[in-house]
Design an enzyme around this catalytic site. Structure first.
Site, mmCIF file in Angstrom:
data_model
loop_
_atom_site.group_PDB
_atom_site.id
_atom_site.type_symbol
_atom_site.label_atom_id
_atom_site.label_comp_id
_atom_site.label_asym_id
_atom_site.label_seq_id
_atom_site.Cartn_x
_atom_site.Cartn_y
_atom_site.Cartn_z
ATOM 1 N N LYS A 49 0.749 -1.331 -0.041
ATOM 2 C CA LYS A 49 -0.082 -0.058 -0.122
ATOM 3 C C LYS A 49 0.887 1.343 0.101
ATOM 4 C CE LYS A 49 -4.311 -0.746 0.021
ATOM 5 N NZ LYS A 49 -5.642 0.051 -0.286
ATOM 6 N N ASP A 64 -8.071 0.107 6.759
ATOM 7 C CA ASP A 64 -8.135 -1.352 7.423
ATOM 8 C C ASP A 64 -6.847 -1.442 8.299
ATOM 9 O OD1 ASP A 64 -6.116 -3.365 5.907
ATOM 10 O OD2 ASP A 64 -7.355 -1.859 4.660
HETATM 11 C C1 LIG Z 1 -3.341 -6.330 1.626
HETATM 12 C C2 LIG Z 1 -4.278 -5.893 0.664
HETATM 13 N N1 LIG Z 1 -4.698 -6.370 -0.348
HETATM 14 C C3 LIG Z 1 -5.639 -5.921 -1.068
HETATM 15 C C4 LIG Z 1 -6.197 -4.782 -0.943
HETATM 16 C C5 LIG Z 1 -7.472 -4.312 -1.860
HETATM 17 O O1 LIG Z 1 -7.294 -2.982 -2.241
HETATM 18 P P1 LIG Z 1 -8.199 -2.149 -2.726
HETATM 19 O O2 LIG Z 1 -9.079 -1.516 -1.571
HETATM 20 O O3 LIG Z 1 -7.620 -0.980 -3.616
HETATM 21 O O4 LIG Z 1 -9.223 -3.074 -3.652
HETATM 22 C C6 LIG Z 1 -5.974 -4.011 0.425
HETATM 23 C C7 LIG Z 1 -6.699 -2.732 0.791
HETATM 24 O O5 LIG Z 1 -6.528 -2.368 1.753
HETATM 25 C C8 LIG Z 1 -5.112 -4.592 1.100
HETATM 26 O O6 LIG Z 1 -4.569 -4.078 2.477
#
Ligand SMILES: Cc1ncc(COP(=O)(O)O)c(C=O)c1O
Length: 410
Positions: free
Chosen positions: A82, A129
């Protein structure tokens, strides 16, 4: 369409067709823009490409040609992808305040006393989150500014502390993710802060666009490595979606790069927060939200409202939407933690592992044959999964991987 044993629900997207490239959707994710973003972040000493791992034995067992894992658990020592988005967005906000293009500004200039005097200390605000807030807190701190982070109800205390360690103020609210996003906007307005949110809504598209450009650096790294090694690009990409910014960023980059030869994009969501799947099911050309607490172990994907920019991209290019119970993510975590002899171990958290878990179930489960056939997942398939996080909640990781929490029953 539901599989009665595993409770996987899926729906195909028949809108996807060859030659259906729609320029206006994805030009901001063109490799030339993403290369600029990459050049910028490369100035940070923490920047390093993350590994692209080939799981040859697993591919053989599952009957596909290749399984590639882009392992973001190594990103900037932050255990998740992220930061790419948060850091690039903060940089762009600061460049904009200087009235300059990012190519005209160096990291050194952003960190200089002169610039600091011009800006003072800026407050960046977001809801998260965990992973996005961690990345944003890191970036704000690195560039000499402040961050305040709101987390949804039920967030992990470990993740809260990890954000606070980066010098940000952070709190767990009693709101779900989408309401926490709205709350962070109010807070920013009252405290002269700037919202750096990883999702777009009407009239809030610029900053999430920069975040998506930062995410697309992963696709850029993957392609550069594949080309350097003279390998073939993936034919399929498993993309886990929360609000869909991550998935749409990767789709956009690949579509810009390969146009009608782009891989098949498979959108994967937890069944408690499957806003893309449900929108596809309703199929009225609009995104639809999922409300409530969205209880899932895939905390990063527990988002009920699609990113409006991302939704348009995904709605146009996805090959299928798949809604998964937690057991699929748990299975993926265990598969990656206990590889076949000769394959590498990958530490993958709940939201990172769901693609591999799902691939394993599709390839093994006869009742999912229609899905397998629709996706053409066969011996010619080269499947890319992106391990978007490592053990970002280590206690829960051990419960799943050591103690067998959320067992999968075939
Ligand atoms: C570890 C992880 N994978 C995937 C995502 C998915 O990203 P998005 O919210 O842009 O779909 C998140 C989002 O917080 C994440 O923390």
């Amino acid at each position: 369409m539901a599989d009665s044993k595993s409770q996987i629900q899926w729906i195909r997207n028949d809108k996807t067709g060859k030659n259906s490239y729609k320029e206006e959707l994805t030009t901001f994710l063109n490799p030339s823009h993403i290369n600029h973003a990459l050049q910028w972040l490369k100035q940070m000493e923490e920047y390093q490409e993350t590994p692209l791992v080939y799981l040859k034995k697993l591919a053989g067992l599952m009957g596909v040609q290749d399984i590639l894992i882009k392992d973001e658990s190594h990103r900037f020592d932050l255990n998740a992808f992220k930061v790419l988005g948060g850091a690039y967005a903060v940089v762009r906000v600061l460049c904009e305040r200087l009235g300059k293009e990012p190519e005209e500004v160096s990291l050194k200039e952003l960190l200089s006393e002169d610039t600091r005097k011009k800006f003072g200390e800026i407050l960046f605000v977001t809801a998260t989150d965990g992973n996005h807030g961690h990345g944003l807190a890191w970036a704000a701190n690195k560039l000499g500014h402040k961050a305040h982070i709101f987390m949804p109800k039920g967030s992990s205390l470990f993740r809260l502390k990890r954000i606070q360690k980066e010098g940000a103020t952070a709190e767990i609210t009693d709101l779900n993710y989408d309401d926490a996003v709205r709350y962070s906007q109010e807070y920013a307005e009252q405290n002269s802060g700037i919202v750096v949110q990883d999702t777009a809504w009407e009239n809030y598209e610029k900053i999430p666009g920069w975040i998506m450009q930062g995410y697309a650096i992963m696709a850029n790294e993957i392609i550069m490595e594949i080309e350097k090694d003279e390998r073939k690009p993936p034919t399929h990409i498993m993309l886990q979606a929360g609000v869909g910014s991550f998935a749409a960023a990767i789709v956009g980059y690949f579509v810009e790069k390969y146009r009608e030869n782009a891989p098949k994009f498979i959108i994967v969501e937890p069944d408690q927060a499957d806003c893309y799947y449900r929108s596809a099911k309703i199929n009225d050309g609009l995104p639809h939200a999922v409300g409530g607490d969205m209880n899932t172990i895939m905390a990063g994907l527990a988002c009920g409202e699609p990113n409006l920019v991302g939704w348009k991209i995904i709605n146009h290019y996805a090959a299928a939407y798949i809604s998964c119970p937690d057991e699929i993510a748990a299975r993926g975590m265990r598969i990656l933690a206990a590889p076949l002899d000769g394959d590498e171990i990958i530490i993958s958290g709940e939201s990172g592992a769901v693609g591999v878990g799902l691939l394993s179930v599709i390839m093994e489960n006869a009742s999912l044959k229609e899905l397998k056939d629709h996706l053409e997942l066969d011996e010619n398939a080269r499947v890319l999964c992106i391990n978007t996080e490592g053990d970002t909640d280590p206690e829960h990781y051990r419960k799943v991987v050591w103690d067998g929490k959320n067992p999968y029953e075939a």
